[in-house]
Scaffold this active site. Structure first.
Site, mmCIF file in Angstrom:
data_model
loop_
_atom_site.group_PDB
_atom_site.id
_atom_site.type_symbol
_atom_site.label_atom_id
_atom_site.label_comp_id
_atom_site.label_asym_id
_atom_site.label_seq_id
_atom_site.Cartn_x
_atom_site.Cartn_y
_atom_site.Cartn_z
ATOM 1 N N GLU A 36 31.604 -1.057 -7.969
ATOM 2 C CA GLU A 36 31.316 -0.712 -8.855
ATOM 3 C C GLU A 36 31.391 -2.295 -9.590
ATOM 4 O OE1 GLU A 36 33.509 2.762 -10.122
ATOM 5 O OE2 GLU A 36 32.352 4.018 -8.882
ATOM 6 N N LYS A 193 -8.816 -6.586 -8.977
ATOM 7 C CA LYS A 193 -7.655 -5.793 -7.755
ATOM 8 C C LYS A 193 -7.224 -4.260 -7.609
ATOM 9 C CE LYS A 193 -2.742 -6.349 -7.718
ATOM 10 N NZ LYS A 193 -1.788 -6.989 -8.481
HETATM 11 C C1 R5P Z 1 1.408 -5.536 -10.844
HETATM 12 O O1 R5P Z 1 0.643 -5.545 -12.048
HETATM 13 C C2 R5P Z 1 1.599 -7.619 -11.323
HETATM 14 O O2 R5P Z 1 1.635 -8.022 -12.892
HETATM 15 C C3 R5P Z 1 1.451 -8.384 -10.345
HETATM 16 O O3 R5P Z 1 0.631 -8.433 -10.313
HETATM 17 C C4 R5P Z 1 2.231 -8.543 -8.990
HETATM 18 O O4 R5P Z 1 3.698 -7.018 -9.998
HETATM 19 C C5 R5P Z 1 2.722 -8.746 -8.186
HETATM 20 O O5 R5P Z 1 3.513 -8.300 -7.095
HETATM 21 P P1 R5P Z 1 3.052 -9.428 -5.852
HETATM 22 O O6 R5P Z 1 4.007 -10.676 -6.542
HETATM 23 O O7 R5P Z 1 4.578 -8.325 -4.679
HETATM 24 O O8 R5P Z 1 2.387 -9.066 -4.896
#
Ligand code: R5P
Length: 305
Positions: A36, A193
């Site tokens: 804690e 993406k």
């Molecule tokens: C997601 O929508 C954010 O904008 C970042 O692209 C994401 O959190 C990046 O995460 P990672 O580095 O794990 O791909």
């Protein structure tokens, strides 16, 4: 104003205080053997505006808990106004139920901040602006969302990326690329993406870009696993981009993320100091941005009295 750098943002909080020509007030913080946290504000705060600088990563649960403890204690001790400066506010990515039954973490965090007596919340490049507006409307907390992207772009402008293409990893973050392009002066674009909600697997397609022989920078709010940036850098290099940089506000850099991004071919990695990190990267401080906001908030308060 009393500026208190929390345990997660000692350096940043001190930089903010120094930008403002103010003193940084130390607190007593320890961790009990059972895990804690112990928090004690050692300077009086009665009748004062208190600005608590505490980012909330890595280890978001502890850092949020410390933020709640500091805010609630300042409230109990009679602070007139409590401003939480949490450049990276954890749990903002879970702003809706993507799968049935999921916890609405953002709403839970705001509920506790409100109950802790927080009046203003200063964040930087919050993940989803519209969720922030929704949550602000439901709570008695004024939210100030700043952006570190112009600072990052300015650094890149001075290190060989003038005229570079500015990109975001998805359409939702195009505003980051647009804001950077105003400084870098090149074109703007985004990736398509998709992320598998169960496995976390990322797929990125480069939108229709003529990037061959050009420099490019991918701007994002967060690097966590580094998967998004790595895929983006690989995509740009495979389309013939010359120099590729990545720029992000919140460099969470979970295990192996920094290596993943550089291994994908990033020539430069620029990050802000919104979270403390030892990773090798070009670091740009957001202290002047935060200090300016705190000064604006304080003078706004003085003029409305
Ligand atoms: C997601 O929508 C954010 O904008 C970042 O692209 C994401 O959190 C990046 O995460 P990672 O580095 O794990 O791909």
């Amino acid at each position: 104003m009393i500026i208190i750098p929390g345990p997660a943002s000692r350096d940043l909080g001190e930089r903010v205080a120094s930008e403002m020509g103010a003193e940084a007030h130390a607190i007593d913080h320890r961790i009990f053997p059972d895990g804690e946290s112990y928090i004690r504000l050692t300077d009086p705060v009665e009748g004062e505006t208190v600005a608590i600088v505490q980012t909330t990563a890595p280890d978001p649960d502890r850092k949020l808990m410390n933020l709640f403890l500091m805010a609630r204690t300042a409230h109990d001790l009679g602070a007139e106004r409590i401003i939480c400066v949490a450049p990276y506010l954890a749990y903002t990515r879970q702003d809706k139920r993507f799968l049935e039954g999921e916890a609405l973490s953002l709403d839970v965090v705001f509920g506790i901040l409100e109950a802790s007596g927080v009046d203003d919340l200063v964040v930087v490049d919050a993940h989803n602006k519209s969720s922030l507006r929704r949550i602000e409307a439901d709570h008695d907390i004024e939210v100030h969302n700043l952006s570190a992207i112009p600072l990052l772009a300015d650094n890149l402008l001075r290190s060989g990326f003038e005229g570079a293409y500015s990109l975001s990893p998805d359409k939702g973050a195009i505003h980051l690329a647009e804001s950077a392009a105003k400084i870098l002066g090149g074109g703007v674009g985004f990736f398509e993406k998709t992320r598998d909600r169960t496995t976390g697997e990322i797929e990125m397609k480069v939108a229709d870009l003529d990037i061959e022989g050009q420099n490019a920078v991918v701007f994002d709010d967060i690097i966590s696993s580094g998967g998004t940036m790595a895929r983006a850098v690989e995509g740009l290099k495979s389309h013939g981009a010359s120099k590729v940089a990545t720029a992000c506000t919140h460099a969470l850099f979970m295990e192996g993320a920094r290596e993943r991004v550089s291994g994908a071919g990033a020539d430069t990695i620029v990050i802000s100091d919104s979270v403390q990190s030892e990773a090798e990267a070009v670091r740009v401080s957001i202290a002047p941005l935060l200090a300016r906001m705190l000064m604006e908030l304080t003078s706004a308060k003085l003029t409305t009295r």
